[in-house]
Design a protein around this motif. Sequence first.
Motif, PDB file in Angstrom:
ATOM      1  N   ASP A   1       0.871  -1.182   0.000  1.00 36.44           N
ATOM      2  CA  ASP A   1       0.000   0.000   0.000  1.00 36.44           C
ATOM      3  C   ASP A   1       0.911   1.236   0.000  1.00 36.44           C
ATOM      4  N   TYR A   2       1.235   1.720  -1.187  1.00 39.09           N
ATOM      5  CA  TYR A   2       2.212   2.807  -1.306  1.00 39.09           C
ATOM      6  C   TYR A   2       1.679   4.121  -0.750  1.00 39.09           C
ATOM      7  N   LYS A   3       0.399   4.364  -0.861  1.00 43.30           N
ATOM      8  CA  LYS A   3      -0.179   5.593  -0.298  1.00 43.30           C
ATOM      9  C   LYS A   3      -0.040   5.589   1.228  1.00 43.30           C
ATOM     10  N   ALA A   4      -0.347   4.459   1.842  1.00 41.89           N
ATOM     11  CA  ALA A   4      -0.194   4.343   3.290  1.00 41.89           C
ATOM     12  C   ALA A   4       1.279   4.473   3.693  1.00 41.89           C
ATOM     13  N   LEU A   5       2.166   3.893   2.899  1.00 41.33           N
ATOM     14  CA  LEU A   5       3.597   4.005   3.168  1.00 41.33           C
ATOM     15  C   LEU A   5       4.041   5.462   3.170  1.00 41.33           C
ATOM     16  N   GLU A   6       3.605   6.236   2.184  1.00 42.51           N
ATOM     17  CA  GLU A   6       3.976   7.645   2.109  1.00 42.51           C
ATOM     18  C   GLU A   6       3.432   8.424   3.304  1.00 42.51           C
ATOM     19  N   GLU A   7       2.187   8.181   3.667  1.00 46.32           N
ATOM     20  CA  GLU A   7       1.591   8.892   4.800  1.00 46.32           C
ATOM     21  C   GLU A   7       2.317   8.549   6.099  1.00 46.32           C
ATOM     22  N   PHE A   8       2.697   7.276   6.232  1.00 44.41           N
ATOM     23  CA  PHE A   8       3.385   6.863   7.449  1.00 44.41           C
ATOM     24  C   PHE A   8       4.791   7.450   7.518  1.00 44.41           C
ATOM     25  N   ALA A   9       5.483   7.465   6.390  1.00 47.07           N
ATOM     26  CA  ALA A   9       6.821   8.058   6.358  1.00 47.07           C
ATOM     27  C   ALA A   9       6.766   9.547   6.689  1.00 47.07           C
ATOM     28  N   LEU A  10       5.763  10.247   6.184  1.00 50.92           N
ATOM     29  CA  LEU A  10       5.598  11.670   6.508  1.00 50.92           C
ATOM     30  C   LEU A  10       5.373  11.870   7.991  1.00 50.92           C
ATOM     31  N   PHE A  11       4.549  11.035   8.599  1.00 51.04           N
ATOM     32  CA  PHE A  11       4.314  11.087  10.042  1.00 51.04           C
ATOM     33  C   PHE A  11       5.617  10.897  10.810  1.00 51.04           C
ATOM     34  N   GLN A  12       6.396   9.900  10.424  1.00 52.85           N
ATOM     35  CA  GLN A  12       7.646   9.614  11.117  1.00 52.85           C
ATOM     36  C   GLN A  12       8.655  10.748  10.986  1.00 52.85           C
ATOM     37  N   MET A  13       8.704  11.351   9.803  1.00 53.59           N
ATOM     38  CA  MET A  13       9.684  12.412   9.536  1.00 53.59           C
ATOM     39  C   MET A  13       9.545  13.607  10.472  1.00 53.59           C
ATOM     40  N   ASN A  14       8.371  13.794  11.037  1.00 54.98           N
ATOM     41  CA  ASN A  14       8.150  14.915  11.945  1.00 54.98           C
ATOM     42  C   ASN A  14       8.955  14.793  13.225  1.00 54.98           C
ATOM     43  N   TYR A  15       9.429  13.578  13.524  1.00 56.76           N
ATOM     44  CA  TYR A  15      10.009  13.348  14.848  1.00 56.76           C
ATOM     45  C   TYR A  15      11.398  12.716  14.839  1.00 56.76           C
ATOM     46  N   VAL A  16      11.645  11.759  13.951  1.00 58.04           N
ATOM     47  CA  VAL A  16      12.830  10.918  14.124  1.00 58.04           C
ATOM     48  C   VAL A  16      14.037  11.430  13.347  1.00 58.04           C
ATOM     49  N   ASP A  17      15.184  10.814  13.608  1.00 62.77           N
ATOM     50  CA  ASP A  17      16.454  11.242  13.017  1.00 62.77           C
ATOM     51  C   ASP A  17      16.843  10.422  11.794  1.00 62.77           C
ATOM     52  N   GLY A  18      16.078   9.385  11.495  1.00 61.74           N
ATOM     53  CA  GLY A  18      16.370   8.557  10.333  1.00 61.74           C
ATOM     54  C   GLY A  18      15.278   7.521  10.147  1.00 61.74           C
ATOM     55  N   LEU A  19      15.216   6.946   8.953  1.00 59.48           N
ATOM     56  CA  LEU A  19      14.282   5.872   8.656  1.00 59.48           C
ATOM     57  C   LEU A  19      15.054   4.665   8.137  1.00 59.48           C
ATOM     58  N   VAL A  20      14.703   3.501   8.643  1.00 55.81           N
ATOM     59  CA  VAL A  20      15.246   2.250   8.133  1.00 55.81           C
ATOM     60  C   VAL A  20      14.123   1.547   7.390  1.00 55.81           C
TER      61      VAL A  20
END
Length: 291
Positions: free
Chosen positions: A20-39
């Motif tokens: 679900d690429y749309k959900a993936l994008e929304e979740f990544a945007l949510f995470q970007m507000n707070y964390v220092d990196g994404l794995v």
Amino acid sequence: MFKGVATAIITPFDENYEVDYKALEEFALFQMNYVDGLVVLGTTGEAPTIDENEREKIVSKVVELVNKKIPVIVGTGSNNPKHVLYNNKLAEKSGADGLLIVSPYYNKSTQKGLVEYFSYVAQRTELPIILYNVPSRTGGNILTDTAIEIFEKNKNVIGIKEASGNISQIAELISKKPEDMFVYSGNDDQALPLMALGGDGVISVFSNVLPKQMKELTEAILTNDYNKAQEINKKYNSLMRKLFVEVNPIPVKYAVSKLGYCKNILRLPLISISENGKTVIDNSFEELNIL
């Protein structure tokens, strides 16, 4: 690469078990507000069930979305070095910032073999590499001297994600390692002790659910505010552990689905969380007033 917290993000699927690429994008945007990196495409991202076309599209979408605001690190490990090199090339092509490479599983290796294996892989990419030590999944342990030897022999090996669970081994590693070698916790409930010993952060499952709180915990440790760090850790340690009430990422996927960022759908051999597991997570959410 980063100091603090990088979320090992889940991979959302739809009712047809497609990404679900749309959900993936929304979740990544949510995470970007707070964390220092994404794995991306680590254990929590169900990497073993992601095919090559999906892998390239997932990494490209996250890299494009993040746009260098924080590093994107791609899990590329396998027990076949040819597969690792192929995954590395996809990550390079997609513009990723680094690689997370687990030690070979099933066929395993000796400690000398691990040095040769990681050196072979490192010499065939320019991207920074974080070693990943998780004996519970691989059946083998990257010992302290082995990790340091791999680091010293390969300029693009920058550190290690330590998920051995052995705090004595981690303490030895941090006491002996070169100053510029990064050590990240692979267990959320050991982030505080590992960082207090001199580690650099955590690659987190828990931050899928509460990224702001894990960021606050790591910031407190990095600024030597241990009273605050202890308070945060005490409050959330139970949920950190309960997210492993069943094999990861079964519980965290259910938890993220409760937040509305994905559906509670996993690919075999993983299955949805049991009713007992749901109750454990539901009770934790209620206790912490999440939602």
